[in-house]
Design an enzyme around this catalytic site. Structure first.
Site, PDB file in Angstrom:
ATOM      1  N   GLU A  74      10.067  85.699  93.253  1.00  0.00           N
ATOM      2  CA  GLU A  74      10.108  86.207  94.625  1.00  0.00           C
ATOM      3  C   GLU A  74       9.129  85.484  95.540  1.00  0.00           C
ATOM      4  OE1 GLU A  74      11.294  90.860  93.546  1.00  0.00           O
ATOM      5  OE2 GLU A  74       9.400  90.436  94.581  1.00  0.00           O
ATOM      6  N   GLU A  75       7.915  85.252  95.027  1.00  0.00           N
ATOM      7  CA  GLU A  75       6.865  84.722  95.893  1.00  0.00           C
ATOM      8  C   GLU A  75       6.913  83.210  96.042  1.00  0.00           C
ATOM      9  OE1 GLU A  75       2.981  86.266  95.024  1.00  0.00           O
ATOM     10  OE2 GLU A  75       3.621  88.332  95.398  1.00  0.00           O
TER      11      GLU A  75
ATOM     12  N   GLU B 262       8.007  88.447  89.929  1.00  0.00           N
ATOM     13  CA  GLU B 262       7.085  88.256  91.049  1.00  0.00           C
ATOM     14  C   GLU B 262       6.947  86.770  91.407  1.00  0.00           C
ATOM     15  OE1 GLU B 262       5.529  90.024  93.267  1.00  0.00           O
ATOM     16  OE2 GLU B 262       5.979  92.036  92.561  1.00  0.00           O
TER      17      GLU B 262
END
Lengths: 275, 275
Positions: free
Chosen positions: A154-155, A151
């Site tokens: 990705e972020e 995560e």
């Protein structure tokens, strides 16, 4: 009819005295009902327990026939429906359906005591100016420690290493009747150049930890305030959460165990002495 | 047609710009398809996002119509199927389905250093002579700390008080594609007279901790061996797990946060100072 059964439905035995039926090709619902009736009668004679039918969504014309044949729903995913019927006259020992979604939040701090934060393009904080930790849902079959690292990547584009689960929270009725488990993870950054790779994120930055904690959304929410203080006591070196250790079951399956590894350090020593 | 819609389907708006349809009475599938078509067209004009249909299993004759109208499965429980369709031309932000079952194991020790163990009437240890901790699944909407106390009461009749989560384990593909989270909980016994209240249990007893640990099923399984050593270091006073604190979110929802309360003790002090 038996020839047809073998041709039209694939049935495999499971490890609990049951049968799993798969429907792999289009079928008329009357034919399906008839095959099902014959098969059920055979399986009852054979002493089968749970009979499962996995129905891909393109064969939704057969759902009604299965229900009329005494099957109930067990679970569903976007592309299929799983039905089940318990055959014996004793209470069923069928496994329960999944009851929880699992999410992760990532606490990532660099050497300047800045925390990695994002603004989201949707959700309840959209447009509020709130800077929050990267968060997200754990994918099917994914480990919590891996989900947190993914995560963040990705972020924000930042590479990280999982350190510990600092805390977790369980909440209920988070969507319809389902519950939610949310794991706050401490990660160690391995890179520092921010570059978001998803449309879910409006903006990302490294923010002084004091500025993060001073935000009203943290201060006015007892839960967020608590989580923030736990993260900060970790930064101060006063806190131990649960780290992950890959262990092996007797069947050879690898599984992550999360526990307080500082307090349990002597366990490993004890283990080696015995070996 | 609109009059019929209101009479035959109940539709309520959700908090995310969507609609939840419930089918509460028997209906012909052709009529359902026609109502659905008209309603969808209205909702698209109104800019609705996710449209949900909750179909009780007694109306399984309507599943096929909903799928043909562009709906997909979202989740299912024994008595209903939830379908969903995302209306806008942008990627959907629909919540994921529940992915994990949650189970608990209870480590309960009396003042004689005896651990509370059971033999089960079914499952993989049936008939093996293995004495194991009481374990069970967390019910829908149940807190982990409450589930552990309930399972011990059902399986042994012993009243207990929740102390801590000592460790947890995540495993995958535990049934079909679903995952499993298992929390090992330390509980303090409040009563000592064993009386099983469920047919799941063959027998229950207080067993010297050394005898428990000496069982081959513990010694030969790296995971069980690890968990047992963690439990024992807790007994020796050398280990801190995660205790539970009831916190409140900004919306007033109560939720349990689990964390290392020994290391975070000064947080509470800090909190009180601020108040």
């Amino acid at each position: 009819m038996e020839g047809e059964t073998i041709e039209l439905l694939s049935a495999v035995e499971d490890h609990h005295g049951g049968i799993v039926l798969s429907v792999d090709q289009p079928m008329d619902s009357t034919l399906f009902s008839s095959i099902l009736e014959t098969s059920m009668s055979n399986w009852r004679q054979q002493g089968k327990k749970g009979v499962w039918i996995k129905l891909p969504i393109q064969h939704s014309n057969l759902v009604d026939s299965a229900v009329k044949a005494g099957f109930r729903y067990h679970h569903a995913e976007p592309d299929y429906l799983m039905l089940v019927r318990w055959m014996p006259d004793i209470p069923d020992t069928l496994p329960a359906n999944a009851s929880h979604r699992v999410g992760v939040g990532a606490f990532v701090v660099n050497n300047n005591k800045e925390v990695l934060v994002v603004q989201e393009t949707s959700g309840k904080f959209r447009g509020t100016g709130v800077w929050k930790m990267p968060t997200g849902a754990v994918n099917e079959g994914e480990d919590i420690c891996d989900a947190a690292v993914r995560e963040v990547k990705e972020e924000t584009g930042i590479e990280t290493k999982f350190v510990e689960v600092l805390a977790f929270r369980q909440s209920h009725k988070s969507f319809f009747e389902k519950s939610d488990l949310f794991f706050v993870c401490m990660l160690e950054p391995q890179s520092f150049d921010i570059q978001s790779q998803t449309s879910e994120i409006e903006s990302a930055q490294w923010m002084p930890v004091e500025d993060y904690a001073a935000q009203p959304f943290v201060q006015e929410n007892e839960l967020f305030d608590f989580i923030t203080k736990i993260c900060f006591s970790k930064l101060d070196g006063n806190y131990t959460g649960f780290s992950s250790v890959l262990t092996c079951t007797s069947s050879g399956k690898k599984t992550y165990l999360y526990f307080n590894n500082r307090d349990a350090n002597y366990l490993s020593a004890f283990k080696h002495e015995q070996a």
